[in-house]
Design an enzyme around this catalytic site. Structure first.
Site, PDB file in Angstrom:
ATOM      1  N   GLN A   1      -7.207   1.221   4.395  1.00  0.00           N
ATOM      2  CA  GLN A   1      -8.075   0.721   5.470  1.00  0.00           C
ATOM      3  C   GLN A   1      -9.515   0.515   5.005  1.00  0.00           C
ATOM      4  O   GLN A   1     -10.244  -0.265   5.609  1.00  0.00           O
ATOM      5  CB  GLN A   1      -8.068   1.694   6.668  1.00  0.00           C
ATOM      6  CG  GLN A   1      -6.756   1.755   7.414  1.00  0.00           C
ATOM      7  CD  GLN A   1      -6.422   0.471   8.176  1.00  0.00           C
ATOM      8  OE1 GLN A   1      -7.279  -0.374   8.437  1.00  0.00           O
ATOM      9  NE2 GLN A   1      -5.164   0.311   8.529  1.00  0.00           N
TER      10      GLN A   1
ATOM     11  N   HIS B   1      -2.723  -6.956   2.554  1.00  0.00           N
ATOM     12  CA  HIS B   1      -2.769  -7.548   3.898  1.00  0.00           C
ATOM     13  C   HIS B   1      -3.781  -6.902   4.834  1.00  0.00           C
ATOM     14  O   HIS B   1      -3.858  -7.250   6.010  1.00  0.00           O
ATOM     15  CB  HIS B   1      -1.375  -7.561   4.539  1.00  0.00           C
ATOM     16  CG  HIS B   1      -0.864  -6.239   5.010  1.00  0.00           C
ATOM     17  ND1 HIS B   1      -0.768  -5.937   6.344  1.00  0.00           N
ATOM     18  CD2 HIS B   1      -0.419  -5.153   4.353  1.00  0.00           C
ATOM     19  CE1 HIS B   1      -0.260  -4.717   6.477  1.00  0.00           C
ATOM     20  NE2 HIS B   1      -0.038  -4.219   5.278  1.00  0.00           N
TER      21      HIS B   1
ATOM     22  N   CYS C   1       2.695   0.582  12.612  1.00  0.00           N
ATOM     23  CA  CYS C   1       3.838   1.232  11.979  1.00  0.00           C
ATOM     24  C   CYS C   1       4.482   2.226  12.921  1.00  0.00           C
ATOM     25  O   CYS C   1       5.609   2.629  12.738  1.00  0.00           O
ATOM     26  CB  CYS C   1       3.395   1.974  10.719  1.00  0.00           C
ATOM     27  SG  CYS C   1       2.209   1.061   9.767  1.00  0.00           S
TER      28      CYS C   1
ATOM     29  N   GLY D   1       0.841  -1.197   0.000  1.00  0.00           N
ATOM     30  CA  GLY D   1       0.000   0.000   0.000  1.00  0.00           C
ATOM     31  C   GLY D   1       0.877   1.248   0.000  1.00  0.00           C
ATOM     32  O   GLY D   1       0.582   2.237  -0.678  1.00  0.00           O
TER      33      GLY D   1
ATOM     34  N   SER E   1      -4.148  -2.235  -0.258  1.00  0.00           N
ATOM     35  CA  SER E   1      -3.090  -3.154   0.158  1.00  0.00           C
ATOM     36  C   SER E   1      -3.674  -4.551   0.422  1.00  0.00           C
ATOM     37  O   SER E   1      -4.773  -4.673   0.976  1.00  0.00           O
ATOM     38  CB  SER E   1      -2.460  -2.604   1.440  1.00  0.00           C
ATOM     39  OG  SER E   1      -1.497  -3.498   1.947  1.00  0.00           O
TER      40      SER E   1
ATOM     41  N   ASN F   1      -6.585   5.120   9.888  1.00  0.00           N
ATOM     42  CA  ASN F   1      -6.112   3.862  10.476  1.00  0.00           C
ATOM     43  C   ASN F   1      -6.084   3.878  11.999  1.00  0.00           C
ATOM     44  O   ASN F   1      -6.049   2.827  12.622  1.00  0.00           O
ATOM     45  CB  ASN F   1      -4.714   3.522   9.937  1.00  0.00           C
ATOM     46  CG  ASN F   1      -3.761   4.690   9.980  1.00  0.00           C
ATOM     47  OD1 ASN F   1      -4.047   5.757   9.439  1.00  0.00           O
ATOM     48  ND2 ASN F   1      -2.638   4.519  10.642  1.00  0.00           N
TER      49      ASN F   1
HETATM   50  N1  PLP Z   1      -2.224   3.640   4.426  1.00  0.00           N
HETATM   51  C1  PLP Z   1      -2.910   3.309   5.515  1.00  0.00           C
HETATM   52  C2  PLP Z   1      -4.124   4.087   5.882  1.00  0.00           C
HETATM   53  C3  PLP Z   1      -2.500   2.232   6.314  1.00  0.00           C
HETATM   54  O1  PLP Z   1      -3.185   1.917   7.417  1.00  0.00           O
HETATM   55  C4  PLP Z   1      -1.348   1.509   5.939  1.00  0.00           C
HETATM   56  C5  PLP Z   1      -0.839   0.399   6.770  1.00  0.00           C
HETATM   57  O2  PLP Z   1      -1.130   0.312   7.945  1.00  0.00           O
HETATM   58  C6  PLP Z   1      -0.675   1.880   4.758  1.00  0.00           C
HETATM   59  C7  PLP Z   1      -1.140   2.956   4.030  1.00  0.00           C
HETATM   60  C8  PLP Z   1       0.536   1.138   4.293  1.00  0.00           C
HETATM   61  O3  PLP Z   1       0.180  -0.083   3.680  1.00  0.00           O
HETATM   62  P1  PLP Z   1       1.279  -1.254   3.563  1.00  0.00           P
HETATM   63  O4  PLP Z   1       1.445  -1.828   4.919  1.00  0.00           O
HETATM   64  O5  PLP Z   1       0.689  -2.228   2.573  1.00  0.00           O
HETATM   65  O6  PLP Z   1       2.516  -0.629   3.026  1.00  0.00           O
END
Ligand code: PLP
Length: 399
Positions: free
Chosen positions: A180, A202, A328, A72, A200, A152
């Protein structure tokens, strides 16, 4: 050992067994390179095309508008940097939401260093961007508005269709980070003028390390990765076939089951919210009460903000996997959350939130057990952690 329950679906979702099964094909018999001309290549190409159709169907898009990426984060980077680069050396102003994921924030900061001007769109106490504010801030040099579909941390759903329409009326491209939101709320590209959308694997019960960017036909976009010209020159590199096929299968399941699943999760979410607010006097719900992701709950405990990590660990001992923010940012857990600060919370309170995100394989029994356990665990922490006799009144952001 207490029974275990996974309530951290916004960090990542478990693989759906149907996805695991679909992924076996490229891991075994269908091993060809989709760019090869022979039978093995054609078989792989057919699997790739099918996955593209499955993702397109989830979004009401055309298969040619779907580009597979490595995550993502990469999809968001491709959208934002791709628009910036396609603009050439001309002036470039971008508007992004103040509570976007780091994928967008860090990309915007990078683009600022490359000469772009970036404005952050404020949010109100519920985390909502005001479309009128977007209209006020668009200028002749604005090239892109980027606002996430769902947050998120707090789960708030943004009015992306209204913002997309406003951007379009002013000739500005609109990107939404739907990492999300995809598979959880309806997203139909034939109904809203969204130019770019990131998702994304996952987060929708598919594999990690694969994502997709929807690019409306005709949207100017420079590639980030150059090479053999895969993904119609937008993203070179031999495709991660098991990942892409898994993402396709996950998208197909989401498209078929989303409405029923969302209704069930919304019911579970509201049961949990109501029970917690009733049983724990200092608990507060963060984010909008109704305009939120199904299954997404974000709580704050007045006077115990600094103890969110202890609460998380105590719940872990009881078998519950929950989050104190986004996975993250877990390494920065003691810093105030920029999301909560932007929503008007002060630095003390912005330090502590507890995120409980329900998903497809949870059971109502698990939720009931959590409703019993949380007040007990929170009460144990309270005498240790209250930093004031009175609880601080909860203020809404004036923005
Ligand atoms: N954008 C949002 C709102 C997310 O919650 C996340 C991951 O938690 C991402 C982007 C990043 O996605 P990825 O983990 O596939 O890089």
């Amino acid at each position: 050992m207490p029974a275990r329950a996974y309530f951290d679906h916004s960090a990542t979702t478990p693989l759906d067994p149907r996805v695991v099964e679909a992924m076996q094909l490229p891991l075994g018999a269908c091993h060809g390179n989709p760019s090869s001309l022979h039978w093995a290549g054609r078989e792989a190409k057919a699997a790739l095309d099918r996955a593209r159709r499955q993702v397109a169907a989830l979004l009401g898009a055309q298969p040619e508008e779907i580009f597979f990426t490595g995550s993502g984060t990469e999809a968001v980077n491709l959208a934002m940097k791709g628009v910036f680069e396609a603009n050439g050396s001309g002036p470039c102003h971008m508007l992004i939401g103040a509570i976007e994921h780091q994928a967008s924030i860090a990309t915007a900061e990078y683009l600022q260093r490359r000469g772009a001007e970036v404005d952050r769109l404020p949010v109100d106490g519920d985390g909502l961007v005001d479309p009128d504010e977007v209209a006020r801030r668009i200028r002749p040099q604005t090239r892109l508005v980027s606002v996430m579909a769902a947050n998120n941390i707090v789960g708030t759903l943004q009015p992306i269709a209204a913002i997309a329409r406003l951007a379009h009326e002013r000739g500005v491209l609109f990107h939404t980070d739907a990492v999300q939101a995809a598979g959880k709320i309806p997203l139909d590209m034939s109904m809203a003028p969204i130019d770019l959308l990131s998702l994304s694997g996952h987060k929708i019960y598919g594999p990690k390390g694969v994502g997709a960017l929807y690019v409306r036909a005709g949207t100017p976009l420079e590639p980030l990765i150059h090479g053999g010209g895969q993904e119609r020159n937008v993203r070179s590199g031999t495709e991660n076939m098991s990942g892409v096929v898994g993402l396709g299968a996950a998208a197909e399941i989401a498209a078929a089951e989303r409405a029923d699943e969302a209704a069930w999760l919304t019911g579970c979410r509201d049961r949990l919210i109501d029970a917690v607010l009733e049983r724990i006097p200092n608990a507060r719900l963060l984010g909008h009460r109704w305009r939120r992701l199904p299954g997404h709950i974000c709580l704050m405990f007045d006077g115990q903000e600094g103890e969110a990590i202890h609460l998380l660990l105590a719940l872990d001992e009881e078998g519950f996997a929950v989050s104190s923010g986004s996975a993250c940012s877990s390494s920065h857990a003691s810093e105030p959350s920029y999301v909560l600060l932007a929503m008007g919370l002060d630095a003390v309170r912005a330090r502590g939130s507890l995120r409980i995100t329900l998903g497809r394989f949870n059971t109502e029994d698990e939720i009931e057990r959590f409703i019993d356990v949380l007040p007990r665990v929170a009460a144990k922490l309270r005498p240790l952690t209250l930093h004031s006799e009175k609880s601080i009144p909860f203020e809404r952001s004036p923005l």
